[in-house]
Design an enzyme around this catalytic site. Structure first.
Site, short mmCIF file in Angstrom:
data_model
loop_
_atom_site.label_atom_id
_atom_site.label_comp_id
_atom_site.label_asym_id
_atom_site.label_seq_id
_atom_site.Cartn_x
_atom_site.Cartn_y
_atom_site.Cartn_z
N LYS A 62 0.66 2.79 1.90
CA LYS A 62 0.39 4.23 1.83
C LYS A 62 1.44 4.86 0.94
O LYS A 62 2.56 4.35 0.82
CB LYS A 62 0.50 4.85 3.22
CG LYS A 62 -0.28 6.13 3.35
CD LYS A 62 -1.72 5.83 3.66
CE LYS A 62 -2.61 7.04 3.65
NZ LYS A 62 -3.94 6.71 4.21
N ASP A 81 -6.18 10.38 -0.48
CA ASP A 81 -6.02 10.70 0.94
C ASP A 81 -5.96 12.24 1.00
O ASP A 81 -6.42 12.89 0.05
CB ASP A 81 -4.75 10.04 1.50
CG ASP A 81 -4.71 10.04 3.04
OD1 ASP A 81 -5.36 9.18 3.64
OD2 ASP A 81 -4.03 10.90 3.62
N1 GLU Z 1 -6.84 7.20 2.50
C1 GLU Z 1 -7.95 6.45 3.00
C2 GLU Z 1 -7.59 5.84 4.34
O1 GLU Z 1 -6.87 6.43 5.10
C3 GLU Z 1 -8.54 5.50 1.98
C4 GLU Z 1 -7.58 4.49 1.43
C5 GLU Z 1 -8.18 3.64 0.29
O2 GLU Z 1 -9.32 3.81 -0.07
O3 GLU Z 1 -7.40 2.81 -0.20
O4 GLU Z 1 -8.06 4.79 4.72
#
Ligand code: GLU
Length: 441
Positions: free
Chosen positions: A118, A158
């Site tokens: 993240k 996100d």
């Molecule tokens: N931010 C999204 C999540 O919390 C997607 C992450 C992504 O597609 O890599 O899963």
């Protein structure tokens, strides 16, 4: 937990996320002495590495602005690091560590080979112009590009980071890296490697999961009243699919309050959510101003104050408290599928579980977003693109399989399913076995 608390004092979101998982997996863990011998838990709760960097950019007034950027590469046991980028004023290392930890388990559930990561920044998109957003994203990428790659670490969007931001970041990435592989980021535009249905995927996937959960409980989505929190990308996708499946979305919300929609949200209103999001005003009242007959705005109230059958938190962590859970249940709610990451506070989850309310955690319910990112990576690697029907059927298959994994590991002696346990144990077992097989590293 005591050891972790001592080493990471005050990192409340991170400690909360770890605690939930450890409580769920305790029994299974104790049945596997080989996990204990390899100190799997101690190794799994610690991120592999964290990059922290300064982001300097110039606003529309010509003033120099400074933010902090991060990328937390959490776990690579089952594949390259994968996870979104959050732009929000409250971003801290604790928040990104909790999200990276959750992502590791979520990605394991998707059946696809992706590790957990993240990233993000304390940059606040609220009120920023398009030019400011572009300059910030470019500055952010001047540092991030060295940490990522299509086989190393693949960021996506996100909260506060959507298709527009991914575009600006990719533009700067290719300029700096002189690499033209679009697979380095997901959530891209459709004309340059993005997957069809990726914007809808988190919300669609959540409704597919909810469908299987209700089916298992002998109920159906059709005709149910659904309260949704937020009005961003996830809430938007959830509203489309919920309406398509015959439910009535009776509330959406924002930081300013709630919009009650007694007759159910319409396609026109769902489309307007995109306009509201693009405006960067962060106000749900705009919906009531635009559709005065259909939507009633109440300042300072949450979506959970509106009577509903099913609650879908789609906004932010810890957005649903124990008091909110009590209010929901008192008003007739009997199911809550968490779509935001860790959307419910521990007290709310315990209240739901002790009162026989169907509850499923975000890492299972919202995994359709990252799963479709995984499908985007596959299409990029194969230099092809699939049509909507193909992506949708794969997404549905994945959500069905996540539901099955929850049932496999979460079925209780009385036949009910503990989805928190099921999701945590299923994700944990997969990552733990992969770590074991790869030795002490
Ligand atoms: N931010 C999204 C999540 O919390 C997607 C992450 C992504 O597609 O890599 O899963």
């Amino acid at each position: 937990m005591a050891d972790l608390q001592a080493r990471h004092p005050g990192e409340s979101e991170y400690l909360q996320a770890v605690q939930e998982v450890l409580e769920s997996v305790e029994d299974v863990y104790n049945q596997h002495p080989e996990f204990e011998e390899a100190r799997i838990v101690e190794r799994m709760v610690e991120p592999d590495r964290i990059f922290t960097f300064k982001v300097t950019w110039i606003d529309d007034e010509g003033q120099v602005q400074v933010n902090t950027g991060y990328r937390v590469q959490f776990n690579s046991a089952i594949g390259p690091y994968k996870g979104g980028i959050r732009f929000h004023r409250a971003v801290t290392p604790s928040m990104l560590k909790f999200l990276g930890f959750e992502q590791t388990f979520k990605n394991a559930l998707t059946t696809l080979p992706m590790g957990g990561a993240k990233g993000g920044s304390d940059f606040d998109p609220k009120g920023k112009s398009d030019g400011e957003i572009m300059r910030f994203c470019q500055a952010f990428m001047t540092e991030l590009w060295q940490c990522i790659g299509p086989d190393q670490d693949i960021p996506a969007g996100d909260v506060g980071c959507g298709g527009r931001e991914i575009g600006y970041m990719y533009g700067m990435y290719k300029k700096l890296a002189r690499e033209y592989n679009t697979g380095v980021l997901t959530g891209k535009g459709l004309t340059w490697g993005g997957s069809i249905l990726r914007p809808e995927a988190t919300g669609f996937g959540a409704l597919y999961f909810t469908h299987h959960l209700l089916q298992k409980a002998g109920r159906e989505i059709k005709g149910q009243r659904i309260a949704v929190s937020g009005f961003g990308n996830v809430a938007w996708g959830a509203c489309i699919k919920a309406t398509e499946l015959g439910a009535k979305v009776v509330a959406i919300s924002g930081p300013d309050g709630v919009c009650e929609i007694p007759e159910g949200i319409t396609r026109e209103m769902i489309d307007y959510m995109l306009v509201m999001r693009a405006s960067n005003r962060d106000r749900v009242e705009d919906m009531a101003d635009k559709f005065p007959g259909a939507a009633r705005f109440t300042a300072g109230k949450k979506a959970w104050s509106v009577a509903c059958d099913i609650a879908l938190p789609c906004a932010f962590q810890n957005e649903l408290s124990e008091d909110d859970a009590r209010e929901l249940v008192a008003n007739g709610c009997w199911c809550c599928c968490e779509v935001s990451n860790m959307g419910c506070q521990p007290g709310a989850i315990h209240f739901f579980q002790h009162n026989g309310i169907l509850f499923a955690p975000g890492k299972a319910v919202n995994a359709g977003g990252v799963a479709t990112s995984g499908l985007e990576m596959t299409q990029n690697a194969e230099h092809i693109s699939w049509d909507a029907a193909e992506v949708d059927s794969k997404l549905h298959f994945i959500m069905k399989s996540i539901h099955e994994q929850c049932v496999k590991y979460g079925t209780q002696p009385d036949g009910s399913v503990d989805y928190v346990k099921g999701a945590n144990i299923a994700g944990f077992m997969k990552v733990a076995h992969a770590m074991l097989e790869q030795g002490i590293i």
